[in-house]
Design an enzyme around this catalytic site. Structure first.
Site, PDB file in Angstrom:
ATOM      1  N   GLU A 113       0.821  -1.214   0.000  1.00 19.84           N
ATOM      2  CA  GLU A 113       0.000   0.000   0.000  1.00 19.84           C
ATOM      3  C   GLU A 113       0.857   1.266   0.000  1.00 19.84           C
ATOM      4  O   GLU A 113       0.582   2.225  -0.740  1.00 19.84           O
ATOM      5  CB  GLU A 113      -0.940  -0.009   1.203  1.00 19.84           C
ATOM      6  CG  GLU A 113      -2.004  -1.087   1.144  1.00 19.84           C
ATOM      7  CD  GLU A 113      -2.917  -0.944  -0.064  1.00 19.84           C
ATOM      8  OE1 GLU A 113      -3.246   0.208  -0.438  1.00 19.84           O
ATOM      9  OE2 GLU A 113      -3.291  -1.972  -0.646  1.00 19.84           O
ATOM     10  N   GLU A 125      -0.399  -1.935  -9.809  1.00 20.43           N
ATOM     11  CA  GLU A 125      -0.628  -2.953  -8.785  1.00 20.43           C
ATOM     12  C   GLU A 125       0.572  -3.892  -8.664  1.00 20.43           C
ATOM     13  O   GLU A 125       0.979  -4.276  -7.560  1.00 20.43           O
ATOM     14  CB  GLU A 125      -1.885  -3.761  -9.112  1.00 20.43           C
ATOM     15  CG  GLU A 125      -3.186  -3.047  -8.808  1.00 20.43           C
ATOM     16  CD  GLU A 125      -3.373  -2.789  -7.330  1.00 20.43           C
ATOM     17  OE1 GLU A 125      -2.809  -3.536  -6.492  1.00 20.43           O
ATOM     18  OE2 GLU A 125      -4.078  -1.841  -6.980  1.00 20.43           O
ATOM     19  N   HIS A 177      -6.148  -6.405 -10.655  1.00 20.13           N
ATOM     20  CA  HIS A 177      -5.582  -7.358  -9.700  1.00 20.13           C
ATOM     21  C   HIS A 177      -5.393  -8.737 -10.336  1.00 20.13           C
ATOM     22  O   HIS A 177      -4.558  -9.517  -9.885  1.00 20.13           O
ATOM     23  CB  HIS A 177      -6.469  -7.479  -8.464  1.00 20.13           C
ATOM     24  CG  HIS A 177      -6.533  -6.236  -7.641  1.00 20.13           C
ATOM     25  ND1 HIS A 177      -7.538  -5.308  -7.796  1.00 20.13           N
ATOM     26  CD2 HIS A 177      -5.706  -5.752  -6.692  1.00 20.13           C
ATOM     27  CE1 HIS A 177      -7.326  -4.308  -6.949  1.00 20.13           C
ATOM     28  NE2 HIS A 177      -6.226  -4.553  -6.265  1.00 20.13           N
TER      29      HIS A 177
END
Length: 359
Positions: free
Chosen positions: A168, A210, A281
């Site tokens: 993150e 990602e 994702h």
């Protein structure tokens, strides 16, 4: 105080939460749907702050970084009550201590391995708020700070998950490293109570965003444990899911292997499975696996060679970069650092060929 409802990037993909909700009991299902709805309101805007964010807080060059942790006490108004600042002793709240410690480990990695001073490379103060909402099953980088829910019987343990925190926080690195963000698409909000626009990650560039967070998250985990590429299991988000749901959130070693991750993981391993418009994702598995393959072929510690190549190469990418752009950038950096005939260059080229991004 500032409301959380502005921007967010989530540790647990909405797709996974929906799958859990489909399998949940009649009692659990409304709780999970409530978390999905809350997550929908916290749509990702992190990269939009890259060029227009308020000036970040800096600190003197003699100090490596500064951390602050706040307690939201099940509320949603940021930042919450201050509970621990840089240099303070541990407090009674385990979540606050985990957030403080794992943020520090990640920032140590940025500095000692990547030569980067905090998220913005200018010594940015990193703030974390724990106990967001009631049993909220997620953690997020909002574009400005980290926020952690406590989770429930399905998914929990966010402040204790070093690789997830590193993942993150690295979205923040990408936000500051690439002007305009990587793979960010502006979309209109459907909910009338929000007047501003929001941003999603889309396409191959969004998947690269990602993936870079997954790569760094995995490296930080390995670096902290002192593991080489063979000793590492290459899983992200272990022990966060309840046993009946799975073992981890993602695998770089074998994307989409549900025995290693979760019960309906559909992450792609190569371009044979890729389709335009796929969830980022899922499609991030392609560059994830390329990094794993390159690191394994090079050998040793993932962060010493492959990791530095990835970091320097991704800093060169444009907001709409493709997988081929990333392959070219990593090969270019490898050729400059090690030479075109080197083991490192050949390993990186072979990795991108194996996932069928280049021929």
């Amino acid at each position: 105080m500032k409301s959380i409802y502005c921007c967010a990037c989530f540790a647990v993909p909405a797709k996974l939460l929906k799958k859990l909700a489909d399998k949940a009991s009649e009692i659990e299902r409304p709780v999970l749907h409530g978390q999905i709805e809350a997550a929908a309101r916290l749509r990702t805007q992190r990269s939009a702050l890259g060029a227009s964010a308020a000036p970040t807080q800096t600190h003197p060059s003699h100090s490596n970084y500064r951390r602050s942790v706040f307690d939201l006490a099940s509320g949603t108004e940021l930042p919450g009550k201050p509970v621990r600042d840089e240099g303070d002793k541990p407090v009674a709240d385990a979540a606050a201590n985990h957030a403080y410690d794992n943020t520090g480990i990640t920032l140590d990695f940025y500095l000692q391995v990547l030569g980067r001073r905090s998220i913005d490379n200018r010594g940015m103060r990193v703030e974390s708020s724990v106990h967001f909402g009631k049993n909220f099953g997620n953690a997020m980088w909002t574009g400005e700070r980290m926020v952690y829910g406590d989770g429930d019987q399905n998914v929990s343990g966010f402040p204790a998950a070093l690789d997830i925190i590193a993942h993150e926080l690295t979205h923040g690195v990408t936000q500051h490293m690439i002007t305009g963000g990587l793979g960010v698409v502006r979309v209109a909000l459907k909910d009338r109570q929000f007047k501003d626009q929001t941003h999603d990650l889309r396409g191959q560039a969004g998947a690269l965003n990602e993936s870079f967070s997954d790569v760094v998250g995995s490296m930080v985990k390995q670096w902290h444990a002192g593991q080489d590429v063979i000793q590492a299991n290459w899983l992200l988000g272990e022990h966060m899911l309840a046993p009946q749901h799975g073992r981890a959130i993602r695998s770089l070693k074998d994307p989409g292997n549900q025995k290693l991750t979760w019960c309906e993981d559909e992450q792609y391993k190569n371009m044979d499975s890729f389709s335009d418009g796929a969830d980022v994702h899922d499609s991030s598995g392609v560059p994830n696996h390329a990094f794993y393959l390159a690191a394994r072929l090079i050998g040793g510690f993932s962060w010493e060679k492959a990791g530095l190549v990835w970091y320097q190469a991704f800093a060169k990418l444009k907001p709409k970069a493709t997988f081929k752009d990333a392959a070219q950038a990593t090969r270019q950096v490898a050729s400059q650092r090690f030479g075109i005939k080197s083991k490192e260059y050949q390993a990186i080229s072979s990795a991108w060929q194996t996932v069928k991004v280049i021929t």
